[in-house]
Design an enzyme around this catalytic site. Structure first.
Site, mmCIF file in Angstrom:
data_model
loop_
_atom_site.group_PDB
_atom_site.id
_atom_site.type_symbol
_atom_site.label_atom_id
_atom_site.label_comp_id
_atom_site.label_asym_id
_atom_site.label_seq_id
_atom_site.Cartn_x
_atom_site.Cartn_y
_atom_site.Cartn_z
ATOM 1 N N CYS A 1 -2.005 -0.545 -10.441
ATOM 2 C CA CYS A 1 -0.966 -0.328 -10.428
ATOM 3 C C CYS A 1 0.084 -0.426 -11.154
ATOM 4 O O CYS A 1 1.327 0.206 -11.463
ATOM 5 C CB CYS A 1 0.082 -1.524 -9.018
ATOM 6 S SG CYS A 1 -0.009 -2.743 -9.358
ATOM 7 N N GLU B 1 4.581 -3.119 -2.225
ATOM 8 C CA GLU B 1 4.275 -3.010 -2.699
ATOM 9 C C GLU B 1 3.631 -1.331 -4.125
ATOM 10 O O GLU B 1 2.332 -1.761 -3.792
ATOM 11 C CB GLU B 1 3.502 -4.204 -3.346
ATOM 12 C CG GLU B 1 3.874 -5.787 -3.129
ATOM 13 C CD GLU B 1 5.159 -6.172 -4.442
ATOM 14 O OE1 GLU B 1 4.841 -5.771 -5.171
ATOM 15 O OE2 GLU B 1 5.920 -6.830 -4.255
HETATM 16 P P1 NAD Z 1 -3.259 3.963 -0.075
HETATM 17 O O1 NAD Z 1 -1.587 4.010 0.278
HETATM 18 O O2 NAD Z 1 -3.737 4.870 0.425
HETATM 19 O O3 NAD Z 1 -3.878 2.399 1.069
HETATM 20 C C1 NAD Z 1 -3.957 1.316 0.731
HETATM 21 C C2 NAD Z 1 -4.137 0.942 2.787
HETATM 22 O O4 NAD Z 1 -2.706 1.426 3.672
HETATM 23 C C3 NAD Z 1 -5.354 0.418 2.932
HETATM 24 O O5 NAD Z 1 -5.703 -0.791 3.328
HETATM 25 C C4 NAD Z 1 -5.627 1.485 3.578
HETATM 26 O O6 NAD Z 1 -5.819 1.366 4.694
HETATM 27 C C5 NAD Z 1 -3.892 1.569 4.320
HETATM 28 N N1 NAD Z 1 -3.434 3.562 5.012
HETATM 29 C C6 NAD Z 1 -3.496 4.334 4.394
HETATM 30 N N2 NAD Z 1 -3.130 5.483 4.882
HETATM 31 C C7 NAD Z 1 -2.801 4.632 5.880
HETATM 32 C C8 NAD Z 1 -1.674 5.605 6.725
HETATM 33 N N3 NAD Z 1 -1.721 6.786 6.904
HETATM 34 N N4 NAD Z 1 -1.338 4.642 7.567
HETATM 35 C C9 NAD Z 1 -1.422 3.288 7.830
HETATM 36 N N5 NAD Z 1 -2.181 2.732 6.552
HETATM 37 C C10 NAD Z 1 -3.094 3.267 5.517
HETATM 38 O O7 NAD Z 1 -3.284 3.126 -1.412
HETATM 39 P P2 NAD Z 1 -4.426 2.675 -2.424
HETATM 40 O O8 NAD Z 1 -5.416 4.007 -2.985
HETATM 41 O O9 NAD Z 1 -5.851 1.569 -1.328
HETATM 42 O O10 NAD Z 1 -3.819 1.893 -3.490
HETATM 43 C C11 NAD Z 1 -3.090 2.403 -4.042
HETATM 44 C C12 NAD Z 1 -1.807 2.783 -4.002
HETATM 45 O O11 NAD Z 1 -1.819 1.228 -4.602
HETATM 46 C C13 NAD Z 1 -1.662 3.464 -5.969
HETATM 47 O O12 NAD Z 1 -0.553 3.964 -6.092
HETATM 48 C C14 NAD Z 1 -1.668 2.086 -6.976
HETATM 49 O O13 NAD Z 1 -0.400 1.880 -7.562
HETATM 50 C C15 NAD Z 1 -0.482 0.924 -5.609
HETATM 51 N N6 NAD Z 1 -0.728 -0.513 -6.233
HETATM 52 C C16 NAD Z 1 -0.096 -0.521 -5.928
HETATM 53 C C17 NAD Z 1 0.803 -2.384 -6.141
HETATM 54 C C18 NAD Z 1 1.552 -3.459 -6.533
HETATM 55 O O14 NAD Z 1 0.991 -4.137 -6.674
HETATM 56 N N7 NAD Z 1 2.485 -3.053 -6.216
HETATM 57 C C19 NAD Z 1 -1.378 -2.788 -6.754
HETATM 58 C C20 NAD Z 1 -1.973 -2.396 -6.428
HETATM 59 C C21 NAD Z 1 -2.209 -0.501 -6.078
#
Ligand code: NAD
Length: 479
Positions: free
Chosen positions: A256, A222
């Site tokens: 998002c 997502e």
């Molecule tokens: P992110 O990708 O930085 O982090 C999400 C999760 O992944 C966190 O728990 C983090 O600890 C983990 N993570 C981060 N880097 C990682 C790595 N290198 N390897 C493994 N795990 C890792 O996202 P964010 O900043 O928390 O959220 C923002 C993003 O999420 C935006 O792009 C937004 O559009 C998207 N989002 C999508 C939805 C949806 O339902 N489609 C909903 C909310 C947010």
């Protein structure tokens, strides 16, 4: 084993592996649980969420200044309605779905059986830290899976209350939480989960998919993207402006599916900007810094990125018509930007904050071209009362969701599927599709009585061929 609310659940890779093995050993027990048992747990969770509503709200306020009302609307309500919807339908979903077949299947019963996948990993983001952890987690559990949740490291207070609530309903061999930074995620991703449900950014989504490929785990990704709001010629600008301002600035744009930018006809651009600014002032009374209805940017680093986007656009000739300021480290003013070009950074990456570019164009065709020159968005918002315009945009674009004359609302419907298209995501959840996504959809064929199919086994004599030829000619199909 119970989850220990109030304490941090940071673990080293060995402890994470041990926890995984505990759940692995328990996966068939959870699968065998009845609909009634799962519903009982969901209802218990609902009762606890309602009982501890103020505590949940306080946690989100502590993490990033989110208003209690916004938490109720965008975090608690969706989870409660998901629980209600699932409780209403789960028994039916769990029953095998019968599939009829051609003459060859006479004497058999064919069906799709929805069985648990086994062990599911849910990785959730910070922006809706309660909803986006609970929703997929409870969906995975409803489908009979064990779950490990890895919530975002940026929301420690919300994580505490998540651990507390989950610990009161589940044992850790059913549902567990592993807190921690990227290292914790990486240690979890090294394990052979049956399915990984990831919500977060597109770059991290790619890492997750790569890791999942090692064990060929199923993935639901997502992700995000640049979701456009399109205002067609026929639509009342006042109504569109109000709905766009709400969808954009709720959670300070850290949504998002927030409208990322607005497409409007050139002749109506100035009127639209005026109405958008009026609505911002009306909603927030121009008191952004101290306004408790308007939340913070999650960290100073994320706020700095927004300031850099503004500086980049300004240096290339964009006009900041409203806002632009950062108060302190992380309260960012709603900002309206005009005169943008597609080589400005702000038009090349998901904004994920309270900056709203207004792009003026000549025609619907130009709007479609702009949308299609970018990656498929997670959502698309079209404002029109014209059936032809609606059909034109729907037929010529691709997005995860398509919402007409509204913003964000489609995500709140518990029965309406949610997910991205292409770079905005893979897989669907919400409603039955969420349950199906996290189930092993097993095809089951049961022979009820013998129809002497064995007659057609080798040797393939001429007589057998003639009978098969006759059946194909007579029925056109056998399967
Ligand atoms: P992110 O990708 O930085 O982090 C999400 C999760 O992944 C966190 O728990 C983090 O600890 C983990 N993570 C981060 N880097 C990682 C790595 N290198 N390897 C493994 N795990 C890792 O996202 P964010 O900043 O928390 O959220 C923002 C993003 O999420 C935006 O792009 C937004 O559009 C998207 N989002 C999508 C939805 C949806 O339902 N489609 C909903 C909310 C947010």
């Amino acid at each position: 084993m119970k989850l220990n609310g109030g304490e941090k659940n940071n673990m080293n890779p060995d402890q994470i592996n041990q926890l995984f093995q505990v759940q692995r050993n328990n996966r068939y027990q959870v699968r065998r649980s009845s609909a009634a048992h799962r519903i009982e747990k969901l209802k218990k969770m609902k009762g606890l969420i309602l009982k501890k509503k103020s505590k949940i709200e306080a946690a989100l306020t502590a993490d990033f200044g989110k208003s209690p009302v916004e938490t109720e609307l965008t975090e608690i309500m969706p989870v409660i309605s998901m629980i209600n919807y699932t409780c209403k339908h789960l028994k039916k979903w769990m029953k095998p779905h019968k599939v009829s077949g051609g003459p060859l299947f006479f004497g058999t019963k064919c069906m799709v059986s929805y069985e648990s996948k086994g062990n599911v990993l849910v990785i959730s983001p910070w922006n809706y830290p309660f909803q986006l952890a609970m929703y997929p987690l409870l969906t995975a559990y409803s489908a009979g899976n064990t779950v490990i949740l890895k919530p975002s490291e940026f929301t420690p207070e919300t994580n505490k209350i998540l651990i507390e609530l989950l610990g009161e309903v589940f044992t850790t061999d059913e549902v567990a939480v592993v807190e921690g930074e990227v290292e914790a995620s990486q240690a979890l991703l090294d394990l052979a989960f049956d399915h990984i449900f990831f919500t977060g950014s597109t770059p991290v989504g790619k890492i997750v998919m790569e890791k999942a490929s090692k064990h060929l785990a199923g993935v639901s990704l997502e992700l995000g993207g640049k979701s456009p709001a399109i205002i067609a010629k026929d639509f009342d600008l006042k109504v569109a402006a109000q709905r766009i301002v709400w969808g954009k600035f709720v959670n300070s744009g850290q949504t998002c599916v927030a409208p990322d930018y607005v497409l409007v006809e050139k002749s109506r651009e100035e009127e639209l900007v005026k109405l958008i600014v009026e609505n911002i002032k009306l909603f927030y009374n121009e008191q952004f810094e101290m306004n408790q209805d308007y939340c913070q940017i999650i960290t100073p680093r994320h706020a700095k990125r927004l300031q850099e986007l503004i500086a980049d656009s300004k240096s290339r000739g964009a006009k900041i018509v409203f806002g632009g300021h950062l108060f302190g480290n992380n309260k960012h003013e709603p900002t309206i930007i005009q005169n943008l070009d597609f080589n400005h950074k702000i038009m090349q990456e998901e904004i994920f904050g309270p900056l709203l570019p207004i792009i003026a164009v000549d025609s619907n065709k130009d709007m479609v071209k702009i949308i299609n020159d970018m990656d498929n968005p997670l959502a698309m918002y079209l404002f029109t009362n014209s059936k032809e315009v609606l059909e034109y945009f729907q037929a010529n674009t691709t997005s995860g969701g398509f919402s007409v004359n509204e913003t964000l609302l489609h995500v709140g419907h518990s029965g309406l599927i949610f997910g991205g298209a292409g770079k905005s995501g893979i897989g669907r959840y919400h409603g039955f599709e969420g349950f199906a996504e996290l189930s092993n959809q097993r095809s089951v064929l049961i022979r009820k009585f013998d129809t002497k199919m064995s007659y057609f086994y080798p040797p393939y004599t001429d007589k057998k061929k003639k009978i098969i030829d006759f059946l194909i000619e007579k029925f056109h199909y056998l399967f």
